[in-house]
Design an enzyme around this catalytic site. Structure first.
Site, PDB file in Angstrom:
ATOM      1  N   SER A 102       6.090  13.382   1.199  1.00  0.00           N
ATOM      2  CA  SER A 102       7.273  14.228   1.362  1.00  0.00           C
ATOM      3  C   SER A 102       7.089  15.247   2.476  1.00  0.00           C
ATOM      4  O   SER A 102       8.049  15.608   3.160  1.00  0.00           O
ATOM      5  CB  SER A 102       7.622  14.924   0.044  1.00  0.00           C
ATOM      6  OG  SER A 102       6.543  15.722  -0.399  1.00  0.00           O
ATOM      7  N   SER A 103       5.856  15.692   2.709  1.00  0.00           N
ATOM      8  CA  SER A 103       5.616  16.649   3.802  1.00  0.00           C
ATOM      9  C   SER A 103       5.947  16.012   5.153  1.00  0.00           C
ATOM     10  O   SER A 103       6.487  16.666   6.050  1.00  0.00           O
ATOM     11  CB  SER A 103       4.166  17.135   3.785  1.00  0.00           C
ATOM     12  OG  SER A 103       3.272  16.040   3.835  1.00  0.00           O
ATOM     13  N   ASP A 118       2.811  -7.945  -1.495  1.00  0.00           N
ATOM     14  CA  ASP A 118       2.782  -8.936  -2.567  1.00  0.00           C
ATOM     15  C   ASP A 118       1.388  -9.091  -3.165  1.00  0.00           C
ATOM     16  O   ASP A 118       0.384  -8.823  -2.498  1.00  0.00           O
ATOM     17  CB  ASP A 118       3.216 -10.302  -2.033  1.00  0.00           C
ATOM     18  CG  ASP A 118       4.721 -10.435  -1.949  1.00  0.00           C
ATOM     19  OD1 ASP A 118       5.416  -9.875  -2.814  1.00  0.00           O
ATOM     20  OD2 ASP A 118       5.204 -11.111  -1.018  1.00  0.00           O
ATOM     21  N   GLU A 129       5.711   1.468  10.002  1.00  0.00           N
ATOM     22  CA  GLU A 129       6.752   1.474  11.028  1.00  0.00           C
ATOM     23  C   GLU A 129       7.338   2.878  11.051  1.00  0.00           C
ATOM     24  O   GLU A 129       8.290   3.179  10.329  1.00  0.00           O
ATOM     25  CB  GLU A 129       7.841   0.445  10.704  1.00  0.00           C
ATOM     26  CG  GLU A 129       7.314  -0.959  10.529  1.00  0.00           C
ATOM     27  CD  GLU A 129       6.881  -1.296   9.110  1.00  0.00           C
ATOM     28  OE1 GLU A 129       7.104  -0.488   8.189  1.00  0.00           O
ATOM     29  OE2 GLU A 129       6.296  -2.361   8.924  1.00  0.00           O
TER      30      GLU A 129
END
Length: 161
Positions: A102-103, A118, A129
């Site tokens: 979150s930072s 998977d 990305e």
């Protein structure tokens, strides 16, 4: 399918499912992962380059070692590929998913949508990305920074090999 909790995550680390992992990186329901040393950035080309996902063509790119630079400042709107420090060896009954810290999100950083791993995914680092969503401000990336968290799910049945 159930989300693994702290004690189960400690067992995964002990079994070598993910590593290297320091004890303080194991949370109640996730494991923190770190940004690797190398990133792939887009570079300009003389012609209008076209990326064709169907043909698996890549954008014009260059590898950059951010450990050698000390850091990398992502420009507003810039997209890069990066990897985790941690290597994954998922058994056939465990899948995982990446969530950005979150930072990082509050700093304008975003990870695009390819974040599922998977069962049976072995001997690989996670490809990230990353995108700087800010319009006017750079986002600084440093090697080894806590970039995200991995959530692990146990399947009721192992996936066939």
């Amino acid at each position: 399918m159930s989300l693994l909790s702290y004690n189960q995550l400690c067992e995964l680390v002990d079994q070598g499912v993910i590593g290297p992992v320091e004890h303080d990186c194991i949370n109640a329901s996730s494991i923190d992962i770190h940004l690797g040393d190398e990133i792939i950035i887009e570079v300009g080309s003389d012609s209008q380059a076209v990326v064709d996902p169907h043909k698996r063509t890549n954008f014009p790119q260059r590898r950059v070692n951010i450990r050698e630079l000390g850091h990398y400042d992502m420009q507003p709107g810039e997209f890069i590929l990066a990897s985790s420090v941690e290597v994954f060896n998922l058994p056939m009954d465990i899948s995982a998913e990446f969530r950005l810290k979150s930072s990082g999100a509050r700093s304008g950083l975003n990870n695009l949508f390819a974040c599922h791993c998977d069962p049976g995914w072995h001997s690989s680092t996670l490809t990230l990305e990353l995108h700087n969503c800010l319009r006017l401000t750079n986002v600084r990336l440093t090697p080894g920074m806590r970039i995200g968290q991995m959530l692990f799910h146990r399947h009721s049945d192992a996936v066939p090999q």
